[in-house]
Design a protein around this motif. Structure first.
Motif, PDB file in Angstrom:
ATOM      1  N   ASP A  53       0.830  -1.212   0.000  1.00 24.41           N
ATOM      2  CA  ASP A  53       0.000   0.000   0.000  1.00 24.41           C
ATOM      3  C   ASP A  53       0.860   1.256   0.000  1.00 24.41           C
ATOM      4  OD1 ASP A  53      -2.259  -1.606   0.116  1.00 24.41           O
ATOM      5  OD2 ASP A  53      -2.459  -1.434   2.300  1.00 24.41           O
ATOM      6  N   VAL A  54       1.908   1.241   0.801  1.00 27.03           N
ATOM      7  CA  VAL A  54       2.810   2.390   0.879  1.00 27.03           C
ATOM      8  C   VAL A  54       3.496   2.602  -0.467  1.00 27.03           C
ATOM      9  CG1 VAL A  54       4.912   3.279   1.969  1.00 27.03           C
ATOM     10  CG2 VAL A  54       3.179   2.155   3.359  1.00 27.03           C
ATOM     11  N   ALA A  55       3.945   1.509  -1.093  1.00 27.59           N
ATOM     12  CA  ALA A  55       4.649   1.612  -2.373  1.00 27.59           C
ATOM     13  C   ALA A  55       3.738   2.173  -3.466  1.00 27.59           C
ATOM     14  CB  ALA A  55       5.202   0.252  -2.778  1.00 27.59           C
ATOM     15  N   VAL A  56       2.499   1.669  -3.535  1.00 23.06           N
ATOM     16  CA  VAL A  56       1.566   2.140  -4.565  1.00 23.06           C
ATOM     17  C   VAL A  56       1.229   3.611  -4.340  1.00 23.06           C
ATOM     18  CG1 VAL A  56      -0.789   1.902  -5.451  1.00 23.06           C
ATOM     19  CG2 VAL A  56       0.608  -0.122  -5.074  1.00 23.06           C
ATOM     20  N   ARG A  57       0.947   3.976  -3.110  1.00 18.71           N
ATOM     21  CA  ARG A  57       0.600   5.360  -2.808  1.00 18.71           C
ATOM     22  C   ARG A  57       1.774   6.295  -3.082  1.00 18.71           C
ATOM     23  NH1 ARG A  57      -1.355   7.416   3.028  1.00 18.71           N
ATOM     24  NH2 ARG A  57       0.866   7.367   3.369  1.00 18.71           N
ATOM     25  N   SER A  58       2.981   5.867  -2.762  1.00 23.11           N
ATOM     26  CA  SER A  58       4.166   6.682  -3.025  1.00 23.11           C
ATOM     27  C   SER A  58       4.395   6.872  -4.518  1.00 23.11           C
ATOM     28  CB  SER A  58       5.405   6.046  -2.402  1.00 23.11           C
ATOM     29  OG  SER A  58       5.291   6.007  -1.010  1.00 23.11           O
ATOM     30  N   GLU A  59       4.219   5.790  -5.287  1.00 21.44           N
ATOM     31  CA  GLU A  59       4.384   5.902  -6.736  1.00 21.44           C
ATOM     32  C   GLU A  59       3.326   6.812  -7.351  1.00 21.44           C
ATOM     33  OE1 GLU A  59       6.228   2.462  -9.205  1.00 21.44           O
ATOM     34  OE2 GLU A  59       4.815   1.572  -7.765  1.00 21.44           O
ATOM     35  N   LEU A  60       2.097   6.678  -6.884  1.00 18.92           N
ATOM     36  CA  LEU A  60       1.043   7.562  -7.379  1.00 18.92           C
ATOM     37  C   LEU A  60       1.386   9.019  -7.092  1.00 18.92           C
ATOM     38  CD1 LEU A  60      -2.248   5.673  -6.447  1.00 18.92           C
ATOM     39  CD2 LEU A  60      -1.526   6.365  -8.737  1.00 18.92           C
ATOM     40  N   ALA A  61       1.810   9.290  -5.878  1.00 18.23           N
ATOM     41  CA  ALA A  61       2.148  10.663  -5.495  1.00 18.23           C
ATOM     42  C   ALA A  61       3.319  11.185  -6.323  1.00 18.23           C
ATOM     43  CB  ALA A  61       2.482  10.723  -4.007  1.00 18.23           C
ATOM     44  N   GLN A  62       4.287  10.335  -6.580  1.00 21.44           N
ATOM     45  CA  GLN A  62       5.452  10.749  -7.355  1.00 21.44           C
ATOM     46  C   GLN A  62       5.057  11.117  -8.780  1.00 21.44           C
ATOM     47  OE1 GLN A  62       8.355   7.648  -7.748  1.00 21.44           O
ATOM     48  NE2 GLN A  62       9.826   8.947  -8.785  1.00 21.44           N
ATOM     49  N   HIS A  63       4.203  10.328  -9.408  1.00 16.58           N
ATOM     50  CA  HIS A  63       3.832  10.575 -10.797  1.00 16.58           C
ATOM     51  C   HIS A  63       2.765  11.666 -10.940  1.00 16.58           C
ATOM     52  CE1 HIS A  63       6.250   7.486 -12.687  1.00 16.58           C
ATOM     53  NE2 HIS A  63       5.917   6.682 -11.709  1.00 16.58           N
ATOM     54  N   LEU A  64       1.914  11.828  -9.942  1.00 11.93           N
ATOM     55  CA  LEU A  64       0.855  12.820 -10.053  1.00 11.93           C
ATOM     56  C   LEU A  64       1.321  14.216  -9.659  1.00 11.93           C
ATOM     57  CD1 LEU A  64      -2.195  10.809  -8.680  1.00 11.93           C
ATOM     58  CD2 LEU A  64      -1.738  11.473 -11.042  1.00 11.93           C
ATOM     59  N   GLY A  65       2.167  14.319  -8.656  1.00 11.02           N
ATOM     60  CA  GLY A  65       2.591  15.635  -8.190  1.00 11.02           C
ATOM     61  C   GLY A  65       1.467  16.336  -7.453  1.00 11.02           C
ATOM     62  N   ARG A  66       1.656  17.607  -7.161  1.00  8.00           N
ATOM     63  CA  ARG A  66       0.653  18.364  -6.408  1.00  8.00           C
ATOM     64  C   ARG A  66      -0.253  19.197  -7.294  1.00  8.00           C
ATOM     65  NH1 ARG A  66       4.027  20.790  -1.300  1.00  8.00           N
ATOM     66  NH2 ARG A  66       4.539  18.791  -0.368  1.00  8.00           N
ATOM     67  N   SER A  67       0.206  19.516  -8.479  1.00  8.39           N
ATOM     68  CA  SER A  67      -0.530  20.469  -9.308  1.00  8.39           C
ATOM     69  C   SER A  67      -1.785  19.886  -9.942  1.00  8.39           C
ATOM     70  CB  SER A  67       0.381  21.016 -10.400  1.00  8.39           C
ATOM     71  OG  SER A  67       0.800  19.968 -11.253  1.00  8.39           O
ATOM     72  N   VAL A  68      -1.974  18.577  -9.905  1.00  7.85           N
ATOM     73  CA  VAL A  68      -3.125  17.966 -10.564  1.00  7.85           C
ATOM     74  C   VAL A  68      -4.410  18.093  -9.738  1.00  7.85           C
ATOM     75  CG1 VAL A  68      -2.831  15.635  -9.630  1.00  7.85           C
ATOM     76  CG2 VAL A  68      -3.791  15.919 -11.904  1.00  7.85           C
ATOM     77  N   TYR A  69      -4.276  18.309  -8.433  1.00  2.38           N
ATOM     78  CA  TYR A  69      -5.436  18.315  -7.542  1.00  2.38           C
ATOM     79  C   TYR A  69      -6.125  19.668  -7.506  1.00  2.38           C
ATOM     80  CZ  TYR A  69      -3.249  14.033  -6.025  1.00  2.38           C
ATOM     81  OH  TYR A  69      -2.677  12.796  -6.000  1.00  2.38           O
ATOM     82  N   PRO A  70      -7.433  19.681  -7.298  1.00  3.69           N
ATOM     83  CA  PRO A  70      -8.389  18.579  -7.274  1.00  3.69           C
ATOM     84  C   PRO A  70      -8.597  18.037  -8.684  1.00  3.69           C
ATOM     85  CG  PRO A  70      -9.554  20.645  -7.049  1.00  3.69           C
ATOM     86  CD  PRO A  70      -8.088  20.973  -7.088  1.00  3.69           C
ATOM     87  N   ALA A  71      -8.788  16.731  -8.778  1.00  2.78           N
ATOM     88  CA  ALA A  71      -8.863  16.098 -10.090  1.00  2.78           C
ATOM     89  C   ALA A  71      -9.892  14.991 -10.080  1.00  2.78           C
ATOM     90  CB  ALA A  71      -7.506  15.527 -10.466  1.00  2.78           C
ATOM     91  N   ASP A  72     -10.408  14.702 -11.268  1.00  2.00           N
ATOM     92  CA  ASP A  72     -11.300  13.553 -11.429  1.00  2.00           C
ATOM     93  C   ASP A  72     -10.508  12.417 -12.068  1.00  2.00           C
ATOM     94  OD1 ASP A  72     -10.956  14.536 -13.959  1.00  2.00           O
ATOM     95  OD2 ASP A  72     -13.080  14.679 -14.429  1.00  2.00           O
ATOM     96  N   ARG A  73     -11.197  11.307 -12.327  1.00  5.72           N
ATOM     97  CA  ARG A  73     -10.542  10.114 -12.858  1.00  5.72           C
ATOM     98  C   ARG A  73      -9.850  10.401 -14.183  1.00  5.72           C
ATOM     99  NH1 ARG A  73     -12.138   5.502 -16.164  1.00  5.72           N
ATOM    100  NH2 ARG A  73     -14.096   6.546 -16.538  1.00  5.72           N
ATOM    101  N   VAL A  74     -10.487  11.138 -15.069  1.00  4.85           N
ATOM    102  CA  VAL A  74      -9.927  11.416 -16.388  1.00  4.85           C
ATOM    103  C   VAL A  74      -8.622  12.206 -16.268  1.00  4.85           C
ATOM    104  CG1 VAL A  74     -10.351  12.584 -18.575  1.00  4.85           C
ATOM    105  CG2 VAL A  74     -12.196  11.316 -17.478  1.00  4.85           C
TER     106      VAL A  74
END
Length: 136
Positions: free
Chosen positions: A68-89
């Motif tokens: 869980d930690v690994a998946v969440r960390s990878e998601l955070a790394q690839h998404l960054g902060r600028s995408v939020y708030p965001a929908d699925r698309v």
């Protein structure tokens, strides 16, 4: 333009270069400072006994698995902060644009349609990943 007697030739240049080199290296110590010296690894030191409740339990928060930690960390790394708030698309588009692994893109495509996510924690909750439990 004035031409004076202060011109130097190649022989004088070599002498000045040697003098400068001597001045630059004169005040330097050939030994490293003691605090910068390599220290022994400490493998020969005795192990200390710890109480069971204070022993190291690993790097995962309570309520999460290492996966869980690994998946969440990878998601955070690839998404960054600028995408939020965001929908699925928007999340899927960002992962594709950032060349994220296919498994992360597949996870993002499985997010429910029509929800908005404010951070990676809300994405993890929606995906059913473990999240931190607040301990009392």
């Amino acid at each position: 333009m004035q031409h004076g007697t202060d011109k130097t030739g190649p022989a004088r240049d070599d002498i000045m270069k040697k003098q400068l080199r001597a001045e630059m290296t004169r005040d330097r110590s050939l030994r490293t400072a003691e605090e910068r010296a390599l220290q022994p690894s400490g493998e020969d030191q005795p192990e200390t006994a710890q109480a069971p409740d204070t022993a190291f339990r690993g790097g995962t928060p309570h309520g999460m698995s290492p996966e869980d930690v690994a998946v969440r960390s990878e998601l955070a790394q690839h998404l960054g902060r600028s995408v939020y708030p965001a929908d699925r698309v928007a999340i899927v588009e960002r992962l594709v644009r950032d060349n994220a692994p296919d498994r992360l893109i597949a996870l993002a495509k499985s997010l429910p349609e029509g929800e908005r996510y404010g951070n990676v924690q809300s994405i993890a909750v929606s995906l059913g990943l473990g999240t931190e439990d607040l301990r009392d």
